[in-house]
Structures are given as C-alpha cells and as structure tokens.
Design an enzyme around this catalytic site. Structure first.
Site, PDB file in Angstrom:
ATOM      1  N   LYS A 136       0.825  -1.213   0.000  1.00 30.26           N
ATOM      2  CA  LYS A 136       0.000   0.000   0.000  1.00 30.26           C
ATOM      3  C   LYS A 136       0.855   1.257   0.000  1.00 30.26           C
ATOM      4  O   LYS A 136       0.528   2.217  -0.703  1.00 30.26           O
ATOM      5  CB  LYS A 136      -0.955  -0.012   1.181  1.00 30.26           C
ATOM      6  CG  LYS A 136      -2.145  -0.922   0.892  1.00 30.26           C
ATOM      7  CD  LYS A 136      -3.104  -1.038   2.018  1.00 30.26           C
ATOM      8  CE  LYS A 136      -4.204  -2.008   1.573  1.00 30.26           C
ATOM      9  NZ  LYS A 136      -5.164  -2.307   2.593  1.00 30.26           N
ATOM     10  N   LYS A 177      -3.043 -10.060  -9.393  1.00 29.88           N
ATOM     11  CA  LYS A 177      -4.358 -10.323  -8.804  1.00 29.88           C
ATOM     12  C   LYS A 177      -5.354  -9.283  -9.325  1.00 29.88           C
ATOM     13  O   LYS A 177      -4.994  -8.110  -9.449  1.00 29.88           O
ATOM     14  CB  LYS A 177      -4.189 -10.192  -7.279  1.00 29.88           C
ATOM     15  CG  LYS A 177      -5.405 -10.452  -6.474  1.00 29.88           C
ATOM     16  CD  LYS A 177      -5.252  -9.896  -5.067  1.00 29.88           C
ATOM     17  CE  LYS A 177      -5.473  -8.408  -5.035  1.00 29.88           C
ATOM     18  NZ  LYS A 177      -5.723  -7.801  -3.739  1.00 29.88           N
ATOM     19  N   LYS A 224      -9.095  -3.432  -8.215  1.00 29.43           N
ATOM     20  CA  LYS A 224      -9.504  -2.105  -8.671  1.00 29.43           C
ATOM     21  C   LYS A 224      -8.290  -1.182  -8.763  1.00 29.43           C
ATOM     22  O   LYS A 224      -8.156  -0.417  -9.721  1.00 29.43           O
ATOM     23  CB  LYS A 224     -10.529  -1.548  -7.668  1.00 29.43           C
ATOM     24  CG  LYS A 224     -11.182  -0.292  -8.093  1.00 29.43           C
ATOM     25  CD  LYS A 224     -12.303  -0.562  -9.075  1.00 29.43           C
ATOM     26  CE  LYS A 224     -12.690   0.729  -9.764  1.00 29.43           C
ATOM     27  NZ  LYS A 224     -13.538   0.534 -10.916  1.00 29.43           N
TER      28      LYS A 224
HETATM   29  P1  TYM Z   1     -11.357  -6.107  -0.360  1.00 30.15           P
HETATM   30  O1  TYM Z   1     -12.414  -5.057  -0.326  1.00 30.15           O
HETATM   31  O2  TYM Z   1     -10.086  -5.768  -1.054  1.00 30.15           O
HETATM   32  O3  TYM Z   1     -11.920  -7.406  -1.057  1.00 30.15           O
HETATM   33  C1  TYM Z   1     -13.144  -8.002  -0.671  1.00 30.15           C
HETATM   34  C2  TYM Z   1     -13.026  -9.515  -0.770  1.00 30.15           C
HETATM   35  O4  TYM Z   1     -12.744  -9.910  -2.111  1.00 30.15           O
HETATM   36  C3  TYM Z   1     -11.596 -10.754  -2.128  1.00 30.15           C
HETATM   37  N1  TYM Z   1     -10.849 -10.522  -3.379  1.00 30.15           N
HETATM   38  C4  TYM Z   1     -10.350 -11.482  -4.163  1.00 30.15           C
HETATM   39  N2  TYM Z   1     -10.407 -12.822  -4.075  1.00 30.15           N
HETATM   40  C5  TYM Z   1      -9.781 -13.534  -5.064  1.00 30.15           C
HETATM   41  N3  TYM Z   1      -9.144 -12.958  -6.118  1.00 30.15           N
HETATM   42  C6  TYM Z   1      -9.088 -11.613  -6.244  1.00 30.15           C
HETATM   43  N4  TYM Z   1      -8.481 -11.067  -7.283  1.00 30.15           N
HETATM   44  C7  TYM Z   1      -9.698 -10.820  -5.230  1.00 30.15           C
HETATM   45  N5  TYM Z   1      -9.815  -9.476  -5.032  1.00 30.15           N
HETATM   46  C8  TYM Z   1     -10.520  -9.317  -3.890  1.00 30.15           C
HETATM   47  C9  TYM Z   1     -10.782 -10.316  -0.915  1.00 30.15           C
HETATM   48  O5  TYM Z   1      -9.880 -11.322  -0.493  1.00 30.15           O
HETATM   49  C10 TYM Z   1     -11.875 -10.043   0.094  1.00 30.15           C
HETATM   50  O6  TYM Z   1     -12.280 -11.233   0.738  1.00 30.15           O
HETATM   51  N6  TYM Z   1      -9.192  -5.872   4.132  1.00 30.15           N
HETATM   52  C11 TYM Z   1     -10.358  -6.377   3.446  1.00 30.15           C
HETATM   53  C12 TYM Z   1     -11.671  -5.906   4.043  1.00 30.15           C
HETATM   54  C13 TYM Z   1     -11.901  -6.225   5.493  1.00 30.15           C
HETATM   55  C14 TYM Z   1     -12.165  -7.505   6.043  1.00 30.15           C
HETATM   56  C15 TYM Z   1     -12.386  -7.268   7.435  1.00 30.15           C
HETATM   57  C16 TYM Z   1     -12.215  -8.787   5.508  1.00 30.15           C
HETATM   58  C17 TYM Z   1     -11.946  -5.320   6.512  1.00 30.15           C
HETATM   59  N7  TYM Z   1     -12.268  -5.962   7.669  1.00 30.15           N
HETATM   60  C18 TYM Z   1     -12.662  -8.358   8.293  1.00 30.15           C
HETATM   61  C19 TYM Z   1     -12.503  -9.857   6.372  1.00 30.15           C
HETATM   62  C20 TYM Z   1     -12.724  -9.615   7.744  1.00 30.15           C
HETATM   63  C21 TYM Z   1     -10.308  -5.881   2.009  1.00 30.15           C
HETATM   64  O7  TYM Z   1      -9.763  -4.832   1.740  1.00 30.15           O
HETATM   65  O8  TYM Z   1     -11.046  -6.623   1.122  1.00 30.15           O
END
Ligand code: TYM
Length: 339
Positions: A128, A208, A211
């Site tokens: 990040k 991966k 966005k």
């Molecule tokens: P975020 O918003 O980036 O993504 C949401 C979910 O989508 C999954 N994901 C993917 N899985 C497979 N391949 C990909 N290319 C891909 N891109 C996204 C992510 O693994 C996620 O499950 N930090 C977290 C949000 C969060 C969270 C939490 C998650 C905050 N608090 C507590 C679990 C529990 C995030 O930024 O996800």
C-alpha cells in the site's frame, strides 16, 4: 479450509446457535469478478448455514479515499451490489462499519497488545505504501488491527475471504493470542474460509484482479463493458499465431472458463489443439459472464432506484448488532481494568 462453489438450496434457519462468520469488503468501486469468485459466493452460500455478518468497511476505505461524496456513493453501491448478488437481509446481517462505533473503540484497545513491528512487516502495508507514496497515512499501518477488531467484536470464528487477505487473517490470530495471553481467554482465533478460486488474476493475466491495478472485470457493468474488459484480456503470451497450440494451464481466460460451465475441458482441448482461437474463447467467456450476472445486474438497477430501501437494510443491520458489540466491549473493558 476450502469451500466448493456448488449452489446451495435455501435451508430453514437452525434453532441451535450457529457458529458465527464475519467478512468485510471495501466500498472501493463496482464489484469485480475476483470479489465474487474469491469471496462473495461464499458469503451467499454460508449465510444459509451460519450466523453471518457482512460489513462494508468504509473506515478502511478512508485510508485511500478522501472524497466524501464518492465514499458515500460507493458505500451504497456496494450494499446494492451485495444484495443483488444474493445476500438476503433475512438470513444475514449487512451493515456499514462506521455505523457501529465500537469497532474503532476496540481497535484502540487491540493496538495496545500489537507490536508495531508486526504491522510494519505486513506485506499488504508494504504494497500500500508503494501504491500511494504521497499518502502514507497512519491508517494504513493500523489497518489490520481494525480488521481484527471487526472480526473479534462479534467473536466470529470463520472469515470467508480471498487469499490476498491471508496475512491479515494471520495477524488477527496473533493479536487474539496476544490479547488472550494477557487478559485471559476472550476471543476465538478466526480461521479463513476460501472458495475454490482464492486468487483470481486480472485481465493482464499476471497480477491479482484489483480495482487499484485497473485490471478488473466488473460483473455488474453493461454487457458492452464486460465484453470490452474480457476482450482486453491477455491470454497465452507464447501463442503468437492462430495456428499455434495454446496452453490452457497458463491462459487466464481458459482458467476462468472453469467457473462458467462444465464444458471447460472441451474448451481447453480446442485451445490446446488450435481448433479454436483466443478471440473465440474470450467471446464465449464474455457471453457467459454476461449471462451469469444478468439477474444480478437487473436487481442492482432496481435497488439503486430505491436507495431508501438499501439504506434501511444497512441501518437495521447496524442496530441488530448493537447488543453483541456492547457485550464484547463491556467484557473487554472489565478485563483490561477500564471499569
Ligand atoms: P477487499 O475489499 O479488497 O476485497 C473483498 C473480498 O474480495 C476478495 N478478493 C479477491 N479474491 C480472489 N481474487 C481476487 N483477485 C480478489 N480481489 C478481492 C478479498 O480477499 C476479500 O475477501 N481488508 C479487506 C476488508 C476487510 C475484512 C475485514 C475482511 C476489513 N475488515 C474483516 C474480512 C474480515 C479488504 O480490503 O477486502
């Protein structure tokens, strides 16, 4: 733990208390194929078997978005997307992180058992700060502590996520262990639950899908937009001429076909023997993605036409969670000597 992507029949709610699952998603734009194949499908499936809580993590999004109107709009869009993709407010609780202020209060308490070195070595922190070198705010460092607080405030034991969240989950477990060691057994160690597509690659076929990289396929976008995104996908880079045999094992388009029909081995065979070209395989994938999400796209448009309904679901979700959050805060404060 891996959960297959089989469609599930709706089950009647169970009478006995069910294990609790929690997951969060950032309101950072329209949902993409990686979100759905890697996580949202499990959210939908698991809501029938578990007590499920899903959170739109607007506090986390603030670490990279400072546009108030945009954040507000995207939060509602994410809620409508999740509902359109199958989250049922009668079977799960959907809410917005900032509507339950206990998350940030608990986060502070957890920071006091979290060594800074754990946060500095987190790979996502390094990524990040490399992505936004002009905005290395403190929230980026404490991001995983807030994520741990999100999970443990409801004492969730299972967390459906994609593989990119593995390091955050491991850190959550370490924070839980540190807290339980100092103050006595309080929180369960949360475990990640993966789908059979834990890492979905983007249209570049290398990174991966994300966005922030700009390599997404936006599943609720118009059919034309989906087609454009899929047609831009990088396939097997060693297949130069149409007559060259393709290598389905390394072609991202071929790999994605696994999730869009039982005939993927035939498609792979066509590529491997050069009977079909990459363009045909991409056209078919675009068509199948469009068809798969046609119903969700319609539901999304309907929900966005009734924003008060969406907001009502989110408010009811946050209200429903208040007693649980308050009980955990009371227990934690007692144990830490704050009462
Ligand atoms: P975020 O918003 O980036 O993504 C949401 C979910 O989508 C999954 N994901 C993917 N899985 C497979 N391949 C990909 N290319 C891909 N891109 C996204 C992510 O693994 C996620 O499950 N930090 C977290 C949000 C969060 C969270 C939490 C998650 C905050 N608090 C507590 C679990 C529990 C995030 O930024 O996800």
């Amino acid at each position: 733990m891996t959960v297959e992507l089989a469609p599930q029949p709706a089950l009647a709610p169970l009478a006995a208390p069910r294990p609790l699952i929690f997951s969060g998603i950032q309101p950072s734009g329209i949902v993409h194929l990686g979100n759905d194949l890697g996580a949202i499908r499990n959210y939908v499936m698991l809501q029938y078997e578990y007590e499920a809580i899903y959170c739109i993590v607007d506090y986390h999004a603030l670490t990279s978005t400072h546009d108030a109107a945009l954040l507000r709009r995207r939060t509602r869009e994410m809620a409508a997307s999740l509902l359109a993709l199958g989250l049922d407010p009668d079977r799960c609780t959907l809410f917005v992180q900032s509507h339950r202020p206990e998350h940030t209060e608990l986060m502070w308490l957890l920071t006091t058992v979290t060594p800074v070195s754990w946060l500095e070595r987190t790979p996502t922190y390094k990524d990040k700060i490399a992505n936004q070198p002009d905005d290395v705010n403190h929230g980026l460092l404490t991001y995983p502590v807030l994520q741990a607080a999100d999970i443990v405030i409801y004492k969730a034991s299972l967390v459906p996520v994609g593989k990119d969240q593995a390091a955050h989950l491991e850190l959550s477990r370490e924070i839980v262990r540190a807290f339980n060691y100092r103050y006595g057994e309080t929180f369960p160690e949360p475990q990640a639950v993966y789908t059979s597509a834990p890492v979905v690659l983007g249209t570049d076929g290398v990174k991966k899908m994300s966005k922030s990289v700009g390599n997404t396929i936006e599943i609720l976008a118009s059919p034309e937009e989906i087609r454009k995104q899929v047609m831009s996908m990088v396939t097997d880079t060693e297949r130069i001429k149409r007559t060259d045999p393709g290598r389905p094992g390394v072609c991202n388009v071929c790999q994605l076909h696994r999730f869009f029909g039982d005939d993927y081995e035939e498609i792979w065979d066509g590529e491997a023997t050069a009977r079909t070209g990459c363009v045909d395989t991409k056209k078919l994938l675009a068509q199948r993605i469009t068809e798969r999400y046609a119903g969700a796209r319609e539901r999304y448009a309907e929900l966005m036409a009734h924003p008060a309904d969406v907001d009502g679901i989110l408010e009811a979700g946050a209200d429903r969670l208040k007693p649980k959050a308050a009980a955990t805060m009371a227990e934690v404060k007692e144990k830490m000597g704050l009462r």
